[in-house]
Enzyme design. Structure first.
Site, PDB file in Angstrom:
ATOM      1  N   GLN A  89       0.796  -5.033   4.526  1.00  0.00           N
ATOM      2  CA  GLN A  89       1.453  -3.911   3.855  1.00  0.00           C
ATOM      3  C   GLN A  89       1.029  -3.865   2.398  1.00  0.00           C
ATOM      4  O   GLN A  89       0.994  -4.890   1.714  1.00  0.00           O
ATOM      5  CB  GLN A  89       2.978  -4.020   3.928  1.00  0.00           C
ATOM      6  CG  GLN A  89       3.676  -2.764   3.403  1.00  0.00           C
ATOM      7  CD  GLN A  89       5.173  -2.908   3.284  1.00  0.00           C
ATOM      8  OE1 GLN A  89       5.673  -3.733   2.514  1.00  0.00           O
ATOM      9  NE2 GLN A  89       5.927  -2.099   4.017  1.00  0.00           N
ATOM     10  N   CYS A  91      10.067   0.831  -1.012  1.00  0.00           N
ATOM     11  CA  CYS A  91      10.540  -0.115  -2.025  1.00  0.00           C
ATOM     12  C   CYS A  91      11.351   0.617  -3.092  1.00  0.00           C
ATOM     13  O   CYS A  91      10.848   1.541  -3.725  1.00  0.00           O
ATOM     14  CB  CYS A  91       9.355  -0.831  -2.669  1.00  0.00           C
ATOM     15  SG  CYS A  91       9.821  -1.967  -3.997  1.00  0.00           S
TER      16      CYS A  91
END
Length: 772
Positions: free
Chosen positions: A442, A474
């Site tokens: 990722q 995030c």
């Protein structure tokens, strides 16, 4: 521990709050309902409203239950159903409180003042070895609350006298070959180093070095904390005695240009050679395909801006020389571009080149976890049934700069190279199960050029990747302020452009994306984004080609507070199925998407796999979401940290009441994994201890199912003060980090005198910022 002797509650009643000692914590784990010195006035009021006098530590814990006498009951688990046989009534469940059986509850006065605090703590600026430009710190919008982890220190774990690397893996009488000669500041006398330079060898783990046990040699040599298990003193013919290392493998030592060891731990793959990192640092690696695509993309931007009399194209794109189309053709320029627009052919960057993936109910996914998603923990999770794993989130720029710490995130264990489970209702066309693997990478990026170049670099140096996932979930403020993470959710066009570009340069490696509901809680935008990712934007005539979409059921604003919205996840999953039927109704071949743009990594219907994420703590949660939400699979984050055997529960479709001894065995397995990966020298032991303690800050939250009155367990439930079924179970439930250190010493020996560990949990939030 916070030292507060007296504190009045916000409702005007004067009660003393007396924090307990560490010894008391060991005997009685942490109740999460009492008022703590660090609580805000609002939080205090909420606790008193919810828990009454017990919140101040003076309530009679038995009073609320004694008024409702219940007959004896028997709980039997069969086929995921809980059969409660009671004479009068079934136990009720109080919202926010873990329903622990009465006989295990203890006096709340002896509880710890610690509480779980991950959201606020993570927001405070966690120290990260990858550098400020890589992570951007951990911001917090609330004034006066930020920086709680900014100065978080772990001390040092180093030898008192450092042994020169040229002597670390040779016998005592081996000729001196230090390149620094007499000017070397490190010790060359092995006997002196063993006597005065390092601590005595550890006797834990059977006194045998895990690396030597697994490989037949130990890369740490004399610096190993188990050196006595792979060394001996031999007497030569002349009567002299020499210290020698035992090497059963008889393998050659590999070093880089600085004399540093390049040998990796046990079963580590995706190791990027130091020469490649140097090439990246010196900007000598050329991302050919990314440069071609960016040149084409810049020309498209110029065409758009010129037609609308706009300014120059985005300055964030690098100036790339026109190298022609990927198929060998050339791009029209100037007036010819406009005259020949009808004859323009899009570059041949097609998603159809990707290999197929598979997601199903039998493939639970371990989420990418910040800090805790390290290789030793993923290795433990795979051994317990995790079918798909992801690296920790890596930032694009440090990857391109050859940062050692960032590339270390791409390393995987050989157990992650095995195929995931596969038992679909009908075979998936062209899916090669034997060639599939569990591990994917990722990344996070805020600019198209950065994402594309990082993607091509990854696929070049790390060929063993299941997929590359773009992090758009995030919520860390400083990451979002730079335009990465959840900030991407505010720019659907830019996000689609990045994903198309990543697909164009990743070769056969599929591209996936992880998103949230949106940036604002009351304004979810994921439905529109999902539709765009599946069908393509209005300015595009084809899908962007993502192989899978994972939706976290919270917004950026929520971070990790409140419950995940699985109803909204279900709406988005239903939308994907609806788009399938809409495609089937398309009869106009002009409007029909080009089949070459349909990613074969996706499902057999040409649509991307759709996974849900949020608040999965048991196989009941997992199965319920698969059944009711219509997702292909579910991603597990905090649930895996609290109880890694959740994957085993999913596989066996039943609750597993793990004993304290079994849970301690998982800690030992993590320690062995850590020593095999980070090394068995003083630094490696310290690193293993640090990450073990990070994990235990989650593991201590586990409440054994055998002492719960009502199942399934829920994330929002805080346990009142309770004792385990034995002393070890009580110790494992302690929220005091000093107890975690004691547990670590069972396997890693006494901690170094300079070792420090300060837990993140210092404020009110019970929720966690773990997955990216």
């Amino acid at each position: 521990m916070l030292g507060v002797d007296n504190m009045s509650n916000p409702l005007g009643k004067v009660d003393d709050l007396k924090p307990s000692s560490a010894d008391e914590v060991t005997k009685s784990a942490n109740p999460q309902s009492i008022i703590l010195p660090g609580d805000s006035a609002t939080t205090k009021a909420e606790k008193i409203e919810r828990h009454g006098a017990a919140a101040n530590g003076h309530g009679d814990h038995k009073s609320s239950h004694d008024d409702q006498e219940r007959s004896a009951k028997r709980i039997k688990l069969e086929h995921d159903e809980i059969l409660l046989e009671t004479a009068e009534a079934t136990p009720s469940r109080t919202k926010g409180v873990a329903p622990i059986k009465k006989e295990y509850l203890i006096d709340v006065k002896h509880a710890s003042e610690s509480t779980y605090d991950d959201d606020a703590a993570e927001a405070g600026g966690q120290a990260d070895t990858r550098g400020q430009e890589a992570v951007g710190g951990r911001g917090n919008k609330k004034k006066g609350k930020g920086g709680q982890n900014h100065a978080r220190q772990f001390g040092s774990s180093r030898d008192a006298i450092a042994l020169c690397k040229s002597r670390a893996n040779v016998n005592e009488f081996h000729p001196q070959d230090c390149s620094y000669g007499k000017s070397c500041k490190f010790e060359h006398d092995i006997r002196k180093y063993l006597k005065d330079g390092k601590r005595e060898d550890m006797t834990t783990l059977g006194g045998v070095c895990p690396l030597f046990e697994a490989k037949g040699r130990c890369p740490s040599g004399w610096r190993c904390r188990f050196a006595s298990s792979h060394s001996k003193e031999v007497e030569r013919e002349d009567g002299t005695k020499e210290l020698v290392l035992v090497d059963k493998a008889q393998s050659a030592q590999t070093t880089n240009g600085d004399g540093e060891e390049e040998e990796e731990g046990v079963g580590v793959v995706n190791v990027v050679h130091y020469t490649a990192k140097i090439k990246l640092r010196k900007k000598q690696f050329q991302t050919v395909e990314a440069d071609k695509y960016l040149a084409w993309l810049n020309k498209q931007n110029e065409d758009t801006t010129n037609s609308h009399s706009h300014a120059q194209p985005d300055a964030t794109y690098p100036e790339v020389e026109d190298e022609g189309r990927a198929d060998g053709g050339t791009y029209p320029t100037g007036a010819a571009k406009h005259e020949n627009r009808a004859r323009y052919v899009e570059p041949l960057f097609k998603a159809s080149e990707k290999r197929r993936l598979y997601y199903g109910p039998e493939t639970p996914v371990l989420a990418p976890l910040t800090t805790q998603g390290n290789l030793p923990f993923r290795r433990l999770a795979v051994s317990l049934g995790a079918q798909i794993t992801w690296s920790e989130m890596a930032m694009g720029l440090p990857l391109l700069q050859g940062e050692k710490g960032e590339w270390a995130l791409m390393k995987a264990h050989e157990s992650e190279m095995t195929p995931p489970a596969y038992s679909p209702k009908s075979p998936v066309l062209d899916y090669n199960h034997s060639q599939d693997i569990k591990f994917g990478a990722q990344i996070a990026s805020n600019k198209p050029w950065l994402a594309l170049k990082a993607t091509e670099t990854l696929t070049t140096f790390c060929p063993k990747l299941r997929a590359i996932d773009l992090n758009c979930g995030c919520p860390i403020e400083l990451v979002c302020r730079q335009g990465a993470g959840s900030a991407m959710l505010d720019s659907h066009t830019k996000l689609e452009r990045i994903l198309r570009g990543m697909n164009a340069v990743s070769g056969e490696v599929p591209i996936t994306v992880k998103i949230r509901m949106g940036t604002e809680t009351k304004k979810p935008t994921a439905e529109k984004l999902v539709q765009r990712l599946v069908n393509g934007g209005s300015e595009q005539e084809s899908p962007c080609g993502v192989a899978a979409i994972t939706l976290h059921g919270r917004s950026k604003q929520q971070r990790y507070t409140r419950s995940a919205d699985w109803e909204y996840i279900a709406q988005c999953a239903a939308l994907v199925k609806q788009l399938k039927s809409q495609r089937a109704e398309v009869t106009d071949t002009i409007r029909e998407p080009d089949a070459r743009d349909a990613n074969p990594s996706t499902r057999t219907d040409g649509l991307p796999y759709f996974c849900g994420n949020g608040d999965i703590l048991s196989h009941i949660d997992y199965n319920t979401h698969i059944r009711d939400s219509g997702v292909d699979s579910c991603m597990v984050a905090r649930g895996a940290l609290i109880k890694p055997w959740i994957f085993e529960e999913i596989q066996q479709n039943q609750y597993l009441d793990k004993s304290a001894t079994e849970r301690l065995g998982y800690i030992e397995q993590f320690c062995r994994n850590g020593l095999e990966y980070w090394g068995s020298d003083e630094i490696g032991v310290g690193t293993t201890r640090r990450f073990l303690l990070e994990w235990m800050s989650f593991a201590c939250r586990y409440v054994p199912v055998g002492i719960l009155e009502v199942l399934p367990p829920q994330f929002g439930d805080r346990p009142p003060a309770f004792r385990g079924r034995n002393e070890l179970e009580t110790l494992l439930a302690s929220a005091n980090y000093k107890d975690w250190i004691k547990i670590s010493e069972m396997f890693l020996g006494p901690s170094h005198k300079d070792f420090q560990f300060v837990p993140k949990h210092k404020s009110n939030s019970y929720e966690i910022e773990a997955e990216g």
